[in-house]
Design a protein around this motif. Sequence first.
Motif, PDB file in Angstrom:
ATOM      1  N   GLU A  39      67.294  50.040  62.614  1.00  0.00           N
ATOM      2  CA  GLU A  39      68.529  49.665  62.804  1.00  0.00           C
ATOM      3  C   GLU A  39      68.429  48.534  64.182  1.00  0.00           C
ATOM      4  O   GLU A  39      67.283  48.430  64.797  1.00  0.00           O
ATOM      5  CB  GLU A  39      69.207  50.824  63.662  1.00  0.00           C
ATOM      6  CG  GLU A  39      69.591  51.845  62.734  1.00  0.00           C
ATOM      7  CD  GLU A  39      70.363  53.086  63.369  1.00  0.00           C
ATOM      8  OE1 GLU A  39      71.617  52.967  63.651  1.00  0.00           O
ATOM      9  OE2 GLU A  39      69.602  54.056  63.515  1.00  0.00           O
ATOM     10  N   ARG A  40      69.629  47.755  64.256  1.00  0.00           N
ATOM     11  CA  ARG A  40      69.278  46.639  65.388  1.00  0.00           C
ATOM     12  C   ARG A  40      69.425  47.038  66.674  1.00  0.00           C
ATOM     13  O   ARG A  40      69.094  46.431  67.835  1.00  0.00           O
ATOM     14  CB  ARG A  40      70.523  45.480  65.157  1.00  0.00           C
ATOM     15  CG  ARG A  40      70.125  44.684  63.749  1.00  0.00           C
ATOM     16  CD  ARG A  40      70.877  43.503  63.432  1.00  0.00           C
ATOM     17  NE  ARG A  40      70.658  42.797  62.322  1.00  0.00           N
ATOM     18  CZ  ARG A  40      69.569  41.945  62.238  1.00  0.00           C
ATOM     19  NH1 ARG A  40      68.911  41.722  63.123  1.00  0.00           N
ATOM     20  NH2 ARG A  40      69.383  41.377  61.254  1.00  0.00           N
ATOM     21  N   GLY A  81      65.892  46.285  63.321  1.00  0.00           N
ATOM     22  CA  GLY A  81      66.462  45.673  62.312  1.00  0.00           C
ATOM     23  C   GLY A  81      65.802  45.299  61.189  1.00  0.00           C
ATOM     24  O   GLY A  81      66.279  44.662  60.245  1.00  0.00           O
ATOM     25  N   GLN A  82      64.376  46.041  61.165  1.00  0.00           N
ATOM     26  CA  GLN A  82      63.689  45.635  60.079  1.00  0.00           C
ATOM     27  C   GLN A  82      62.767  47.106  59.510  1.00  0.00           C
ATOM     28  O   GLN A  82      62.281  47.785  60.266  1.00  0.00           O
ATOM     29  CB  GLN A  82      62.473  44.741  60.479  1.00  0.00           C
ATOM     30  CG  GLN A  82      62.761  43.049  60.390  1.00  0.00           C
ATOM     31  CD  GLN A  82      63.321  42.818  58.843  1.00  0.00           C
ATOM     32  OE1 GLN A  82      62.615  43.217  57.764  1.00  0.00           O
ATOM     33  NE2 GLN A  82      63.973  41.796  58.941  1.00  0.00           N
TER      34      GLN A  82
END
Length: 427
Positions: A39-40, A81-82
Amino acid sequence: MVDAHRTFVIVGGGLAGAKAAETLRSEGFTGRVILIGDERDHPYERPPLSKGYLAGKEERESVFVHEPTWYARADIELHLGQPAVQLDRDAKKVVLGDGTVVHYDRLLLATGSEPRRLDIPGTDLAGVYHLRRLAHAERLRGVLATLGRENGHLLIAGAGWIGLEVAAAARGYGAEVTIVEPEATPLHGVLGPELGRIFADLHSEHGVRFHFGGRLTEISGRDGMVLAAHTDDGEEHPAHAVLAAIGAAPRTALAETSGLALIDREHGGGIAVDASLRTSDPDVFAAGDVAAAHHPLMGTRLRVEHWANALNGGPAAARAMLGQEVSYDRVPYFFSDQYDVGLEYSGYAPPGAYDQVVIRGDVAKREFIAFWLSGGRVLAGMNVNVWDVTEPIQALIRAGVEVDHHALADPTVPLSSLVTPLEGAAG
């Protein structure tokens, strides 16, 4: 190897991962600490997503474990985010979705869990929701407010903790709520029918409608929007939004594809770890929702999906990664808030494990403590609107001694005095 030349990688941007990173630094680790999250958002706590934040009583910033600037100050490298898509244990590397390769000396998997999906027609309609992530809660918070303004209907599949907490939040906004639950009471598998009925009454008093003994078979709509939900007894329930709250599944894909030992779903699922939270690979650890740990106190393997397990399990795994002697034997604990009822539950008493339920206090006023016993020994306790008793309840569970159930039910008898074994009882 000197700490400064070692790299510890944490996969999972939730509470367990964030607390593990914090503990590595507080314990003096000077090497690289890399935290990977799909998640960012920076790591956050999940209880507010179905409680205060969802209900509109807490602001978004309150959910985060640390302020964003803390990670730089603590020299924690973030990859947000990855997703981590591959774990190569032979090469000791993690591959991210964008192709980035991260090498490690020791690795912590704190990948958490994901909501189970409804496998019925209509789940592709707009208005079908799940609740696990902050983005889910943000959307659902807006939906509940709209339903409240427009006298709309929310249908919830599942009367577990998430389903009940969301129901309470929805009623706070003024939305109409129906809960469909296959069992005869809410929380049937956690509390049993004796205590489950109390929560059915609580929510019914606040206008929630229950449909027990049924399962959703279809969600119907028009122009892509939800209009109704159907159950296997032929009934149709009005619904402008549907929440699937039917449980969560541990996110074990990385562990599975890399060949780590797993626990099958029939036995709770998750990554198999020992009491030090070490997996079948001595350089890989797991904590939080995804870890199925041998529990020294309970004498069985447990996978616990609650906040306290992430809060305490992440630091325990971090200390084990540092080579410290760790035996993770915390008594399982969780809490819930619904309307004017707050509760704390300690212990582990699955269906069939207990032979007696003892109540201390006033159930009618919803000010009581419930105890689940087996052979006179306390397996679990739940205090409802009775506070500052978690420590003695957990002491009773840890003691594993036979307790006089009359004294246990008597509010005038201090719980702390019951930890001493009965004369002649086996310890």
